[in-house]
Design a protein around this motif. Structure first.
Motif, PDB file in Angstrom:
ATOM      1  N   GLY A 144     -30.013  48.892  18.534  1.00  0.00           N
ATOM      2  CA  GLY A 144     -31.449  48.948  18.390  1.00  0.00           C
ATOM      3  C   GLY A 144     -31.747  48.795  17.083  1.00  0.00           C
ATOM      4  O   GLY A 144     -30.886  48.785  16.057  1.00  0.00           O
ATOM      5  N   VAL A 145     -33.072  48.249  16.926  1.00  0.00           N
ATOM      6  CA  VAL A 145     -33.597  47.904  15.707  1.00  0.00           C
ATOM      7  C   VAL A 145     -35.037  48.849  15.546  1.00  0.00           C
ATOM      8  O   VAL A 145     -35.869  48.639  16.356  1.00  0.00           O
ATOM      9  CB  VAL A 145     -34.121  46.382  15.385  1.00  0.00           C
ATOM     10  N   VAL A 146     -35.046  49.844  14.514  1.00  0.00           N
ATOM     11  CA  VAL A 146     -36.510  50.444  14.043  1.00  0.00           C
ATOM     12  C   VAL A 146     -36.949  49.643  13.406  1.00  0.00           C
ATOM     13  O   VAL A 146     -36.678  49.206  12.356  1.00  0.00           O
ATOM     14  CB  VAL A 146     -35.887  51.747  13.605  1.00  0.00           C
ATOM     15  N   ALA A 147     -38.288  49.252  13.915  1.00  0.00           N
ATOM     16  CA  ALA A 147     -39.201  48.340  13.279  1.00  0.00           C
ATOM     17  C   ALA A 147     -40.641  48.898  12.966  1.00  0.00           C
ATOM     18  O   ALA A 147     -41.207  49.221  13.987  1.00  0.00           O
ATOM     19  CB  ALA A 147     -39.141  47.047  14.178  1.00  0.00           C
ATOM     20  N   HIS A 148     -41.010  49.314  11.749  1.00  0.00           N
ATOM     21  CA  HIS A 148     -42.261  49.817  11.405  1.00  0.00           C
ATOM     22  C   HIS A 148     -43.227  48.500  11.007  1.00  0.00           C
ATOM     23  O   HIS A 148     -44.343  49.036  10.510  1.00  0.00           O
ATOM     24  CB  HIS A 148     -42.273  50.945  10.434  1.00  0.00           C
ATOM     25  N   SER A 149     -42.746  47.457  10.911  1.00  0.00           N
ATOM     26  CA  SER A 149     -43.797  46.418  10.580  1.00  0.00           C
ATOM     27  C   SER A 149     -43.597  45.128  11.341  1.00  0.00           C
ATOM     28  O   SER A 149     -42.373  45.038  11.864  1.00  0.00           O
ATOM     29  CB  SER A 149     -43.773  45.986   9.052  1.00  0.00           C
ATOM     30  N   SER A 173     -45.479  52.758  15.702  1.00  0.00           N
ATOM     31  CA  SER A 173     -46.058  51.304  14.878  1.00  0.00           C
ATOM     32  C   SER A 173     -46.897  50.636  15.833  1.00  0.00           C
ATOM     33  O   SER A 173     -46.506  50.449  16.954  1.00  0.00           O
ATOM     34  CB  SER A 173     -45.040  51.029  13.776  1.00  0.00           C
ATOM     35  N   PRO A 174     -47.852  49.906  15.112  1.00  0.00           N
ATOM     36  CA  PRO A 174     -48.534  48.644  15.869  1.00  0.00           C
ATOM     37  C   PRO A 174     -47.540  47.936  16.651  1.00  0.00           C
ATOM     38  O   PRO A 174     -46.602  47.435  16.209  1.00  0.00           O
ATOM     39  CB  PRO A 174     -49.527  47.709  15.062  1.00  0.00           C
ATOM     40  N   GLU A 175     -47.910  47.503  17.954  1.00  0.00           N
ATOM     41  CA  GLU A 175     -47.193  46.433  18.590  1.00  0.00           C
ATOM     42  C   GLU A 175     -47.361  44.840  18.018  1.00  0.00           C
ATOM     43  O   GLU A 175     -48.457  44.556  17.336  1.00  0.00           O
ATOM     44  CB  GLU A 175     -47.571  46.324  20.316  1.00  0.00           C
ATOM     45  N   PRO A 176     -46.430  44.124  18.149  1.00  0.00           N
ATOM     46  CA  PRO A 176     -46.362  42.766  17.570  1.00  0.00           C
ATOM     47  C   PRO A 176     -47.501  42.012  18.183  1.00  0.00           C
ATOM     48  O   PRO A 176     -47.936  42.080  19.558  1.00  0.00           O
ATOM     49  CB  PRO A 176     -45.105  42.291  18.028  1.00  0.00           C
ATOM     50  N   ARG A 190     -36.095  43.792  24.336  1.00  0.00           N
ATOM     51  CA  ARG A 190     -37.027  44.824  24.833  1.00  0.00           C
ATOM     52  C   ARG A 190     -37.842  45.411  23.777  1.00  0.00           C
ATOM     53  O   ARG A 190     -37.148  45.747  22.715  1.00  0.00           O
ATOM     54  CB  ARG A 190     -36.520  45.903  25.771  1.00  0.00           C
ATOM     55  N   ILE A 191     -39.036  45.674  23.854  1.00  0.00           N
ATOM     56  CA  ILE A 191     -39.936  46.507  22.842  1.00  0.00           C
ATOM     57  C   ILE A 191     -40.321  47.886  23.362  1.00  0.00           C
ATOM     58  O   ILE A 191     -40.754  47.926  24.555  1.00  0.00           O
ATOM     59  CB  ILE A 191     -41.052  45.629  22.506  1.00  0.00           C
ATOM     60  N   GLU A 192     -40.051  48.943  22.557  1.00  0.00           N
ATOM     61  CA  GLU A 192     -40.120  50.255  22.884  1.00  0.00           C
ATOM     62  C   GLU A 192     -41.067  50.925  22.243  1.00  0.00           C
ATOM     63  O   GLU A 192     -40.940  51.084  20.905  1.00  0.00           O
ATOM     64  CB  GLU A 192     -38.921  51.286  23.114  1.00  0.00           C
ATOM     65  N   PRO A 193     -42.550  51.062  22.508  1.00  0.00           N
ATOM     66  CA  PRO A 193     -43.426  51.421  21.554  1.00  0.00           C
ATOM     67  C   PRO A 193     -43.580  53.004  21.181  1.00  0.00           C
ATOM     68  O   PRO A 193     -44.095  53.256  20.244  1.00  0.00           O
ATOM     69  CB  PRO A 193     -44.799  51.152  22.443  1.00  0.00           C
ATOM     70  N   ARG A 194     -42.889  53.638  22.087  1.00  0.00           N
ATOM     71  CA  ARG A 194     -43.134  55.218  21.817  1.00  0.00           C
ATOM     72  C   ARG A 194     -42.393  55.698  20.680  1.00  0.00           C
ATOM     73  O   ARG A 194     -41.406  55.185  20.058  1.00  0.00           O
ATOM     74  CB  ARG A 194     -42.596  56.070  23.167  1.00  0.00           C
ATOM     75  N   ARG A 195     -42.672  56.915  20.361  1.00  0.00           N
ATOM     76  CA  ARG A 195     -42.227  57.794  19.056  1.00  0.00           C
ATOM     77  C   ARG A 195     -40.909  57.930  19.328  1.00  0.00           C
ATOM     78  O   ARG A 195     -40.561  58.365  20.421  1.00  0.00           O
ATOM     79  CB  ARG A 195     -43.154  58.486  18.570  1.00  0.00           C
ATOM     80  N   HIS A 225     -34.149  50.345   8.112  1.00  0.00           N
ATOM     81  CA  HIS A 225     -34.378  49.745   6.601  1.00  0.00           C
ATOM     82  C   HIS A 225     -35.265  50.922   6.190  1.00  0.00           C
ATOM     83  O   HIS A 225     -36.295  50.639   5.976  1.00  0.00           O
ATOM     84  CB  HIS A 225     -35.129  48.479   6.778  1.00  0.00           C
ATOM     85  N   PRO A 226     -34.602  52.283   5.670  1.00  0.00           N
ATOM     86  CA  PRO A 226     -35.563  53.158   5.245  1.00  0.00           C
ATOM     87  C   PRO A 226     -36.167  52.891   4.047  1.00  0.00           C
ATOM     88  O   PRO A 226     -35.632  51.862   3.083  1.00  0.00           O
ATOM     89  CB  PRO A 226     -34.662  54.381   5.008  1.00  0.00           C
ATOM     90  N   PRO A 227     -37.486  53.399   3.731  1.00  0.00           N
ATOM     91  CA  PRO A 227     -38.038  53.127   2.439  1.00  0.00           C
ATOM     92  C   PRO A 227     -37.157  53.420   1.155  1.00  0.00           C
ATOM     93  O   PRO A 227     -36.218  54.402   1.204  1.00  0.00           O
ATOM     94  CB  PRO A 227     -39.219  53.958   2.212  1.00  0.00           C
ATOM     95  N   GLN A 228     -36.982  52.639   0.211  1.00  0.00           N
ATOM     96  CA  GLN A 228     -36.074  53.247  -1.008  1.00  0.00           C
ATOM     97  C   GLN A 228     -37.067  53.268  -2.331  1.00  0.00           C
ATOM     98  O   GLN A 228     -38.122  52.686  -2.467  1.00  0.00           O
ATOM     99  CB  GLN A 228     -35.272  51.912  -1.186  1.00  0.00           C
ATOM    100  N   ARG A 229     -36.512  54.122  -3.352  1.00  0.00           N
ATOM    101  CA  ARG A 229     -37.083  54.371  -4.507  1.00  0.00           C
ATOM    102  C   ARG A 229     -36.261  54.290  -5.524  1.00  0.00           C
ATOM    103  O   ARG A 229     -35.184  54.582  -5.565  1.00  0.00           O
ATOM    104  CB  ARG A 229     -37.924  55.506  -4.547  1.00  0.00           C
ATOM    105  N   GLN A 230     -36.740  54.301  -6.883  1.00  0.00           N
ATOM    106  CA  GLN A 230     -35.824  53.866  -7.919  1.00  0.00           C
ATOM    107  C   GLN A 230     -35.233  55.564  -8.420  1.00  0.00           C
ATOM    108  O   GLN A 230     -36.118  56.164  -8.067  1.00  0.00           O
ATOM    109  CB  GLN A 230     -36.535  53.416  -9.110  1.00  0.00           C
TER     110      GLN A 230
END
Length: 301
Positions: A144-149, A173-176, A190-195, A225-230
């Motif tokens: 699986g790939v978690v994709a928020h963009s 997140s919005p669908e492509p 396959r695209i799975e839109p649910r949370r 790919h979680p957000p990263q911070r310094q």
């Protein structure tokens, strides 16, 4: 007498830089504290001659190699860095100071993981960032790939190099757009839109992704790919960052503060042990050149 170089961070970038500077006859101190970013994973991959080595073992081997070159290693966390007499005075947490002519930051990044039930025990075991580091071990399996963009959705096409059994979890997140969706359909993705409500697994092995409503999608591994911070130190220094939030460095690995260099994950989204090690060595070579030329032009005693 100040050290020639202070290296902050004892991962691949920091250890590689310390090795290069030690072999260049420089007085080097390396400060390392806290768990490494890759502590949760079982092995480092794509590092020639060290593929499959546990991260802890690789760090231990690196430290052992530094001993023969007189590199000092301190289990200490750096709190702040200030200029002093053409170099830097470094304050350590809990007290203590180090003086150094040049500084290399090899601190990595902080991953901001979601507060999702089941996520933490699977991180580094069945949940991964980098396919070059971990996809071979799950090739051909249900991924699986978690994709928020939209960019991350498109990235899922790249994962077909390791498996054609792929589900993209939009997690609300919005669908492509239609054109991109058509490309994914053609690839059989396959695209799975649910949370995502929870991740189900045991002993580090993912079994299923639980969605809103309770449906479970069987998967063997997730790529995220979680957000990263310094790190706080980098933030306090006020170094210039690029649009991605990474420390901006020039061709010498030098930051916006002259004399402070940076290498490894905190400078690039292209993150991996061998990439960081190479960057550390390159930054160290430029640091050594600057230090050596300064010494060569001083009057001889």
């Amino acid at each position: 007498m100040p050290h020639d170089a202070l290296i902050i961070g004892g991962g691949p970038a920091g250890l590689s830089a310390a090795l290069a500077l030690g072999r260049a006859c420089k007085r080097v101190v390396l400060c390392d504290a806290g768990p490494p970013r890759n502590a949760a994973t079982d092995a480092v991959h794509n590092f020639l001659t060290r593929d499959g080595t546990p991260p802890r073992d690789m760090r231990a081997m690196g430290r052992a190699e530094l001993e023969r070159y007189g590199v000092e290693i301190r289990e200490a966390r750096v709190h702040d860095i200030a200029r002093r007499d053409g170099g830097f005075r470094v304050q350590l947490d809990g007290g203590g100071e180090i003086e150094a002519r040049r500084v290399l930051l090899a601190l990595g990044m902080i991953d901001e993981h979601p507060d999702l039930p089941g996520y933490a025990p699977l991180w580094g075991k069945s949940i991964f960032i980098c396919p070059y580091c971990h996809a071979w071990e799950v090739k051909g399996r249900a991924l699986g790939v978690v994709a928020h963009s939209e960019a991350r959705i498109e990235w899922s096409l790249f994962m077909t190099g390791w498996s054609r059994d792929l589900v993209v979890f939009l997690d609300g997140s919005p669908e492509p757009p239609p054109a991109l969706r058509a490309r994914l359909d053609k690839a059989g993705i396959r695209i799975e839109p649910r949370r995502i409500r929870a991740l189900l697994g045991s002993e580090g092995h993912l079994q299923a992704v639980e969605l809103e409503g309770g449906e479970e999608v069987l998967r063997d591994a997730l790529f995220v790919h979680p957000p990263q911070r310094q790190t706080p130190l980098v933030t306090r220094l006020g170094l210039a960052l690029d649009q991605g939030g990474f420390v901006r460095v020039d061709e010498r690995g030098e930051t916006s503060i002259p004399g402070i260099h940076a290498a490894g994950d905190l400078t690039t989204m292209k993150q991996g042990a061998v990439v960081a090690a190479a960057a550390g060595m390159m930054a160290a070579s430029f640091m050594n050149h600057a230090l050596t030329m300064e010494d060569a032009e001083r009057p001889r005693a």
